[in-house]
Motif scaffolding. Structure first.
Motif, PDB file in Angstrom:
ATOM      1  N   SER A   1       0.839  -1.212   0.000  1.00 49.38           N
ATOM      2  CA  SER A   1       0.000   0.000   0.000  1.00 49.38           C
ATOM      3  C   SER A   1       0.866   1.252   0.000  1.00 49.38           C
ATOM      4  O   SER A   1       0.569   2.226  -0.691  1.00 49.38           O
ATOM      5  CB  SER A   1      -0.912   0.021   1.227  1.00 49.38           C
ATOM      6  N   TYR A   2       1.947   1.211   0.750  1.00 47.13           N
ATOM      7  CA  TYR A   2       2.869   2.350   0.814  1.00 47.13           C
ATOM      8  C   TYR A   2       3.477   2.613  -0.571  1.00 47.13           C
ATOM      9  O   TYR A   2       3.491   3.740  -1.049  1.00 47.13           O
ATOM     10  CB  TYR A   2       3.961   2.071   1.858  1.00 47.13           C
TER      11      TYR A   2
ATOM     12  N   VAL B   1      -0.786   6.236   5.328  1.00 44.79           N
ATOM     13  CA  VAL B   1       0.370   6.713   4.568  1.00 44.79           C
ATOM     14  C   VAL B   1       0.198   8.228   4.532  1.00 44.79           C
ATOM     15  O   VAL B   1      -0.815   8.738   4.051  1.00 44.79           O
ATOM     16  CB  VAL B   1       0.400   6.115   3.140  1.00 44.79           C
ATOM     17  N   VAL B   2       1.196   8.955   5.059  1.00 48.42           N
ATOM     18  CA  VAL B   2       1.070  10.397   5.260  1.00 48.42           C
ATOM     19  C   VAL B   2       2.127  11.162   4.459  1.00 48.42           C
ATOM     20  O   VAL B   2       3.306  10.812   4.469  1.00 48.42           O
ATOM     21  CB  VAL B   2       1.206  10.733   6.774  1.00 48.42           C
ATOM     22  N   TRP B   3       1.676  12.210   3.783  1.00 51.28           N
ATOM     23  CA  TRP B   3       2.554  13.099   3.022  1.00 51.28           C
ATOM     24  C   TRP B   3       3.356  13.966   3.997  1.00 51.28           C
ATOM     25  O   TRP B   3       2.776  14.588   4.894  1.00 51.28           O
ATOM     26  CB  TRP B   3       1.689  13.998   2.124  1.00 51.28           C
TER      27      TRP B   3
ATOM     28  N   MET C   1       6.664  10.409   1.641  1.00 53.97           N
ATOM     29  CA  MET C   1       5.555   9.937   2.467  1.00 53.97           C
ATOM     30  C   MET C   1       6.121   8.963   3.493  1.00 53.97           C
ATOM     31  O   MET C   1       7.142   8.326   3.250  1.00 53.97           O
ATOM     32  CB  MET C   1       4.523   9.193   1.612  1.00 53.97           C
ATOM     33  N   VAL C   2       5.440   8.858   4.621  1.00 57.14           N
ATOM     34  CA  VAL C   2       5.801   7.869   5.639  1.00 57.14           C
ATOM     35  C   VAL C   2       4.550   7.071   5.996  1.00 57.14           C
ATOM     36  O   VAL C   2       3.433   7.536   5.784  1.00 57.14           O
ATOM     37  CB  VAL C   2       6.392   8.502   6.931  1.00 57.14           C
ATOM     38  N   GLN C   3       4.780   5.876   6.506  1.00 55.76           N
ATOM     39  CA  GLN C   3       3.661   5.086   7.025  1.00 55.76           C
ATOM     40  C   GLN C   3       4.055   4.592   8.401  1.00 55.76           C
ATOM     41  O   GLN C   3       5.099   3.966   8.568  1.00 55.76           O
ATOM     42  CB  GLN C   3       3.349   3.899   6.109  1.00 55.76           C
TER      43      GLN C   3
END
Length: 170
Positions: free
Chosen positions: A91-92, A126-128, A134-136
């Motif tokens: 997903s990432y 998953v964050v911008w 991006m990081v998860q």
């Protein structure tokens, strides 16, 4: 073997890990993928350890499983296994492949729910974080043990001279 890039894995902390010794455990985490094996430091006498150790894994195949194993370090015998979990990065990687250029920092690009195909304990986002990154963060429920969770954060690193982000085989 073509390296596509690297995955920076921050092993943040363990939550309610199994007691292996008299009153506590001396846990550490081993992350494996293919022939690579990375290890955190040992935290003595703690079933809720905070490592915040950053490990970097070369990625040659995004479909290759990444496994996280937790062990209790013993001085005079083999380490006791305290559970394991699979780290699902599909997903990432799908989010990274969207080619997003600019979003408000902190925007959740995708939310992943726990199900039988992953080891997630709760929703993972998953964050911008800006500048094309991006990081998860995820809390993984340890398998093959009665209790315990591990919190990690993943981030893709482009490496000079590497092919870049892989295409996934669906």
């Amino acid at each position: 073997m073509n390296i596509l890039g690297a995955l920076k894995i921050t092993v943040k902390k363990g939550i309610d890990l199994k007691v292996c010794d008299a009153f506590s455990s001396d846990p550490y985490v081993v992350i494996t993928s293919g022939s690579q094996k990375l290890k955190t430091r040992v935290i003595k006498n703690n079933c809720n350890p905070e490592w915040n150790d950053v490990l970097t894994l070369s990625v040659t195949d995004p479909d290759m499983p990444i496994t996280l194993n937790v062990f209790d370090k013993d001085r005079f015998s083999r380490p006791d296994k305290m559970g394991d979990a699979n780290v699902d990065i599909k997903s990432y990687i799908e989010c990274m492949q969207m080619g997003i250029k600019d979003l408000p920092i902190g925007t959740a690009v995708k939310k992943i729910q726990p199900d039988e195909s992953n080891c997630l304990d709760d929703e993972s986002k998953v964050v911008w974080i800006g500048k094309g990154k991006m990081v998860q963060e995820m809390t993984l429920k340890l398998q093959n043990v009665e209790k315990g969770k591990i919190q990690i954060k993943i981030e893709w690193l482009d490496l000079p001279g590497c092919k870049g982000l892989p295409k996934l085989n669906s």
